[in-house]
Design a protein around this motif. Structure first.
Motif, PDB file in Angstrom:
ATOM      1  N   SER A 182      44.851  41.409  36.228  1.00 20.61           N
ATOM      2  CA  SER A 182      45.995  40.537  36.520  1.00 20.61           C
ATOM      3  C   SER A 182      46.486  39.810  35.278  1.00 20.61           C
ATOM      4  O   SER A 182      47.649  39.427  35.209  1.00 20.61           O
ATOM      5  N   SER A 215      49.431  43.189  45.740  1.00 18.48           N
ATOM      6  CA  SER A 215      48.690  43.231  46.994  1.00 18.48           C
ATOM      7  C   SER A 215      49.562  42.794  48.178  1.00 18.48           C
ATOM      8  O   SER A 215      50.316  41.821  48.043  1.00 18.48           O
ATOM      9  N   GLY A 221      37.323  47.014  46.147  1.00 13.50           N
ATOM     10  CA  GLY A 221      37.623  45.766  46.850  1.00 13.50           C
ATOM     11  C   GLY A 221      39.055  45.769  47.375  1.00 13.50           C
ATOM     12  O   GLY A 221      39.601  46.833  47.717  1.00 13.50           O
ATOM     13  N   ILE A 222      39.652  44.574  47.415  1.00  9.41           N
ATOM     14  CA  ILE A 222      41.013  44.441  47.958  1.00  9.41           C
ATOM     15  C   ILE A 222      41.958  45.421  47.253  1.00  9.41           C
ATOM     16  O   ILE A 222      42.699  46.167  47.892  1.00  9.41           O
ATOM     17  N   MET A 223      41.931  45.416  45.919  1.00 11.64           N
ATOM     18  CA  MET A 223      42.895  46.223  45.166  1.00 11.64           C
ATOM     19  C   MET A 223      42.494  47.686  45.074  1.00 11.64           C
ATOM     20  O   MET A 223      43.324  48.576  45.261  1.00 11.64           O
ATOM     21  N   ASN A 274      43.684  47.526  36.230  1.00 11.10           N
ATOM     22  CA  ASN A 274      44.535  46.775  37.159  1.00 11.10           C
ATOM     23  C   ASN A 274      44.408  45.263  36.913  1.00 11.10           C
ATOM     24  O   ASN A 274      44.757  44.456  37.782  1.00 11.10           O
ATOM     25  N   LYS A 279      34.823  44.156  32.485  1.00 10.02           N
ATOM     26  CA  LYS A 279      35.813  45.219  32.291  1.00 10.02           C
ATOM     27  C   LYS A 279      35.499  46.008  31.012  1.00 10.02           C
ATOM     28  O   LYS A 279      35.628  47.237  30.979  1.00 10.02           O
ATOM     29  N   ASP A 306      32.103  52.215  43.635  1.00  9.13           N
ATOM     30  CA  ASP A 306      31.762  50.789  43.661  1.00  9.13           C
ATOM     31  C   ASP A 306      30.262  50.658  43.405  1.00  9.13           C
ATOM     32  O   ASP A 306      29.514  51.621  43.564  1.00  9.13           O
ATOM     33  N   ALA A 319      44.914  37.008  48.317  1.00  5.08           N
ATOM     34  CA  ALA A 319      44.537  37.600  47.019  1.00  5.08           C
ATOM     35  C   ALA A 319      43.071  37.324  46.680  1.00  5.08           C
ATOM     36  O   ALA A 319      42.428  38.104  45.972  1.00  5.08           O
ATOM     37  N   ALA A 347      39.472  48.571  38.923  1.00  3.21           N
ATOM     38  CA  ALA A 347      39.830  47.375  39.719  1.00  3.21           C
ATOM     39  C   ALA A 347      38.560  46.590  40.049  1.00  3.21           C
ATOM     40  O   ALA A 347      38.275  46.316  41.216  1.00  3.21           O
ATOM     41  N   VAL A 348      37.778  46.263  39.024  1.00  2.00           N
ATOM     42  CA  VAL A 348      36.579  45.428  39.212  1.00  2.00           C
ATOM     43  C   VAL A 348      36.990  43.966  38.991  1.00  2.00           C
ATOM     44  O   VAL A 348      38.113  43.693  38.563  1.00  2.00           O
ATOM     45  N   PRO A 349      36.125  42.985  39.305  1.00  2.00           N
ATOM     46  CA  PRO A 349      36.528  41.578  39.187  1.00  2.00           C
ATOM     47  C   PRO A 349      37.093  41.194  37.801  1.00  2.00           C
ATOM     48  O   PRO A 349      36.773  41.821  36.788  1.00  2.00           O
ATOM     49  N   GLU A 350      37.909  40.129  37.849  1.00  2.00           N
ATOM     50  CA  GLU A 350      38.694  39.698  36.684  1.00  2.00           C
ATOM     51  C   GLU A 350      37.817  38.989  35.642  1.00  2.00           C
ATOM     52  O   GLU A 350      37.971  37.789  35.385  1.00  2.00           O
ATOM     53  N   HIS A 352      49.232  47.365  36.709  1.00  2.00           N
ATOM     54  CA  HIS A 352      49.008  46.179  37.541  1.00  2.00           C
ATOM     55  C   HIS A 352      49.764  46.329  38.860  1.00  2.00           C
ATOM     56  O   HIS A 352      50.991  46.228  38.904  1.00  2.00           O
ATOM     57  N   PHE A 353      48.975  46.609  39.912  1.00  2.00           N
ATOM     58  CA  PHE A 353      49.533  46.775  41.261  1.00  2.00           C
ATOM     59  C   PHE A 353      49.597  45.420  41.940  1.00  2.00           C
ATOM     60  O   PHE A 353      48.940  44.462  41.531  1.00  2.00           O
TER      61      PHE A 353
HETATM   62  N1  LIG Z   1      43.575  40.421  44.743  1.00  2.00           N
HETATM   63  C1  LIG Z   1      44.805  40.552  44.275  1.00  2.00           C
HETATM   64  O1  LIG Z   1      45.777  40.154  44.926  1.00  2.00           O
HETATM   65  C2  LIG Z   1      45.042  41.219  42.943  1.00  2.00           C
HETATM   66  C3  LIG Z   1      46.356  41.619  42.614  1.00  2.00           C
HETATM   67  C4  LIG Z   1      46.568  42.305  41.416  1.00  2.00           C
HETATM   68  C5  LIG Z   1      45.500  42.552  40.561  1.00  2.00           C
HETATM   69  N2  LIG Z   1      44.234  42.131  40.893  1.00  2.00           N
HETATM   70  C6  LIG Z   1      43.137  42.446  39.973  1.00  2.00           C
HETATM   71  O2  LIG Z   1      42.419  43.555  40.502  1.00  2.00           O
HETATM   72  C7  LIG Z   1      41.039  43.456  40.099  1.00  2.00           C
HETATM   73  C8  LIG Z   1      40.153  43.521  41.331  1.00  2.00           C
HETATM   74  O3  LIG Z   1      40.494  42.462  42.200  1.00  2.00           O
HETATM   75  P1  LIG Z   1      40.156  42.502  43.767  1.00  2.00           P
HETATM   76  O4  LIG Z   1      40.955  41.431  44.395  1.00  2.00           O
HETATM   77  O5  LIG Z   1      40.236  43.893  44.268  1.00  2.00           O
HETATM   78  O6  LIG Z   1      38.610  42.040  43.732  1.00  2.00           O
HETATM   79  P2  LIG Z   1      37.483  42.236  44.864  1.00  2.00           P
HETATM   80  O7  LIG Z   1      36.489  41.178  44.623  1.00  2.00           O
HETATM   81  O8  LIG Z   1      38.112  42.372  46.210  1.00  2.00           O
HETATM   82  O9  LIG Z   1      36.853  43.686  44.508  1.00  2.00           O
HETATM   83  C9  LIG Z   1      36.132  43.981  43.348  1.00  2.00           C
HETATM   84  C10 LIG Z   1      35.214  45.151  43.648  1.00  2.00           C
HETATM   85  O10 LIG Z   1      34.614  45.605  42.430  1.00  2.00           O
HETATM   86  C11 LIG Z   1      33.271  45.942  42.701  1.00  2.00           C
HETATM   87  N3  LIG Z   1      32.517  45.940  41.454  1.00  2.00           N
HETATM   88  C12 LIG Z   1      31.989  44.893  40.773  1.00  2.00           C
HETATM   89  N4  LIG Z   1      31.394  45.324  39.645  1.00  2.00           N
HETATM   90  C13 LIG Z   1      31.561  46.677  39.595  1.00  2.00           C
HETATM   91  C14 LIG Z   1      31.165  47.688  38.684  1.00  2.00           C
HETATM   92  N5  LIG Z   1      30.494  47.393  37.569  1.00  2.00           N
HETATM   93  N6  LIG Z   1      31.479  48.980  38.963  1.00  2.00           N
HETATM   94  C15 LIG Z   1      32.153  49.289  40.112  1.00  2.00           C
HETATM   95  N7  LIG Z   1      32.558  48.368  41.018  1.00  2.00           N
HETATM   96  C16 LIG Z   1      32.280  47.070  40.758  1.00  2.00           C
HETATM   97  C17 LIG Z   1      32.806  44.905  43.727  1.00  2.00           C
HETATM   98  O11 LIG Z   1      31.669  45.342  44.444  1.00  2.00           O
HETATM   99  C18 LIG Z   1      34.062  44.785  44.601  1.00  2.00           C
HETATM  100  O12 LIG Z   1      34.035  45.702  45.690  1.00  2.00           O
HETATM  101  C19 LIG Z   1      40.915  42.152  39.298  1.00  2.00           C
HETATM  102  O13 LIG Z   1      41.057  42.439  37.936  1.00  2.00           O
HETATM  103  C20 LIG Z   1      42.107  41.346  39.807  1.00  2.00           C
HETATM  104  O14 LIG Z   1      42.528  40.377  38.889  1.00  2.00           O
HETATM  105  C21 LIG Z   1      43.976  41.476  42.078  1.00  2.00           C
END
Ligand SMILES: NC(=O)c1ccc[n+]([C@@H]2O[C@H](COP(=O)([O-])OP(=O)(O)OC[C@H]3O[C@@H](n4cnc5c(N)ncnc54)[C@H](O)[C@@H]3O)[C@@H](O)[C@H]2O)c1
Length: 291
Positions: free
Chosen positions: A114, A138, A9-11, A112, A92, A30, A231, A84-87, A135-136
Motif C-alpha cells: 500500500s 479492496s 489474506g484479504i488482498m 501489492n 516483504k 500462505d 481494510a 500480498a503479505v503484511p505491510e 496495488h489493487f
Molecule cells: N487490506 C486492504 O484493504 C489493502 C488494500 C491494498 C493493499 N493492501 C496491502 O496488501 C498486503 C496484504 O494485506 P492484507 O490486508 O491482505 O493482509 P492480511 O493480514 O489479510 O493477509 C496477509 C496474509 O499473508 C500471510 N503471510 C504472512 N507472512 C507470509 C509469508 N512469509 N509467506 C506467505 N504468506 C504470508 C498471512 O498468513 C495472511 O494470510 C499489504 O501489503 C497491504 O498493505 C491491503
C-alpha cells in the motif's frame, strides 16, 4: 498463463479470485493452513454471489482453477507472482529474496504494498528491473482500480507486462511514475482517514456521524472508519507508519487510537470488532459502534 499469489489474506484471496475469473491458473501460497482455509471459504462465498448475479458462469469452474498451498514450488512455473503479505518492509524483502531464488528469469515480480518503497523491495532481488508495484483495491473483485507503481529501476518492459496483466484481470489502471511513500492514492487517502481517527479521538463527533457525513456530504459509498474496518486496522496503522517514516514529516503521525486498537487486537471486520462490531456476522450488528 500461470500466476502465484504470495499471502492469502484479504488482498491475496481477492487477487487470486479475479485472476481465476480471468481464466488464469492460480496458486495462492500462505504460511498458514488456517489462512488458506479462510481464503478458500471467502473466495467460494464471493463466487457464489457472482454466479447468482450471473456475473460468473460457474463458480465451481473458477474455484477449480485455484490451488491453495503452503509450498512455494508453483513460483518456478509462474509467469507472474503477486506478493500480498503484511505491510512490513523486512518481511516483504525476505519474500522477494526467496522469489528471486525460485522464479524463472522472465517472471514478472509484483508487490501489492500500500505504501512501502518498491525500490527497497526490488533491492532484495538480483533483478530490480523486473519488480513493480501492482496495488489493487479492496474488495478486489469489486473495485475497478489498479495502481501500477514504478520503482527506481523498474524497466519499461516490466511496466508493459504489468499493464497487460492488469487489463487481462479487467482492471482500470493508473500509474504512479515515481516511487514515493503511499504512491498516488494512499498518500492522499491515508492522511484523511487518520484525521477522521483524530476527530473521533478528540470527541468532535461519533464514528457513525463521521461516516454518515462522508456518505451524505461527499457521495462516498462508505465512510472512512467503516472502510478501514474492512481494510484492517493493523494494515492501516502499518501503512500510516510507513508514510510517517518514509516522508519524515509529522503531518503523517499515526493517530494513537489506531495503535490502541491494534494492541487490543481489534483489527476490524476480520477479528469481528473495530470501530464497529461485526460479531455474529449479522448486518445490523455492524451498526453498533464500538469506539
Ligand atoms: N487490506 C486492504 O484493504 C489493502 C488494500 C491494498 C493493499 N493492501 C496491502 O496488501 C498486503 C496484504 O494485506 P492484507 O490486508 O491482505 O493482509 P492480511 O493480514 O489479510 O493477509 C496477509 C496474509 O499473508 C500471510 N503471510 C504472512 N507472512 C507470509 C509469508 N512469509 N509467506 C506467505 N504468506 C504470508 C498471512 O498468513 C495472511 O494470510 C499489504 O501489503 C497491504 O498493505 C491491503
Amino acid at each position: 498463463m500461470k500466476i502465484t499469489v504470495i499471502g492469502g489474506g484479504i488482498m491475496g484471496s481477492g487477487i487470486g479470485q479475479v485472476a481465476a475469473q480471468a481464466g488464469l491458473d492460480v496458486t495462492i501460497v500462505d504460511v498458514s493452513e488456517a489462512g488458506l482455509d479462510k481464503a478458500k471459504t471467502s473466495i467460494a462465498a464471493s463466487l457464489e454471489k457472482f454466479e447468482s448475479k450471473k456475473k460468473v458462469q460457474s463458480a465451481a469452474d473458477v474455484l477449480n482453477r485455484i490451488q491453495f498451498s503452503t509450498d512455494w514450488s508453483s513460483v518456478g512455473e509462474a509467469d507472474a507472482v503477486i506478493e500480498a503479505v503484511p505491510e512490513k518492509l523486512e518481511l516483504k524483502k525476505q519474500v522477494f529474496e526467496k522469489l528471486d531464488r525460485l522464479a524463472g528469469e522472465d517472471c514478472l515480480l509484483a508487490s501489492n504494498t500500500s505504501t512501502l518503497s518498491i525500490t527497497a523491495i526490488a533491492g532484495a532481488t538480483s533483478r530490480p528491473e523486473k519488480v513493480i508495484g501492482m496495488h489493487f483495491f479492496s474488495p478486489v473483485p469489486m473495485m475497478a482500480l489498479l495502481e501500477l507503481v514504478k520503482g527506481y529501476q523498474t524497466s519499461e518492459e516490466t511496466v508493459e507486462k504489468a499493464r497487460q496483466l492488469g487489463v487481462q484481470l479487467g482492471k482500470r489502471l493508473i500509474t504512479a511514475e515515481k516511487d514515493y511513500p503511499g504512491f498516488l492514492m494512499n498518500r492522499i487517502w491515508l492522511p484523511m482517514v487518520n484525521e477522521a481517527c483524530f476527530a473521533l479521538m478528540e470527541g468532535v463527533g461519533t464514528a457513525e456521524e463521521i461516516d454518515q457525513g462522508f456518505i451524505d456530504g461527499y457521495g462516498h459509498k462508505m465512510g472512512p472508519l467503516r472502510t478501514i474496518d474492512m481494510a484492517g486496522i493493523d494494515t492501516t496503522l502499518w501503512a500510516m507508519e510507513s508514510l510517517y517514516e518514509g516522508f519524515g514529516d509529522p503531518k503523517y503521525r499515526p493517530c494513537p487510537i489506531l495503535k490502541k486498537m491494534v494492541e487490543a487486537g481489534d483489527l476490524g471486520k476480520k477479528t469481528g470488532k473495530g470501530f464497529y462490531s461485526y460479531e455474529g456476522g449479522v448486518k445490523e450488528d455492524a451498526k453498533r459502534v464500538v469506539v
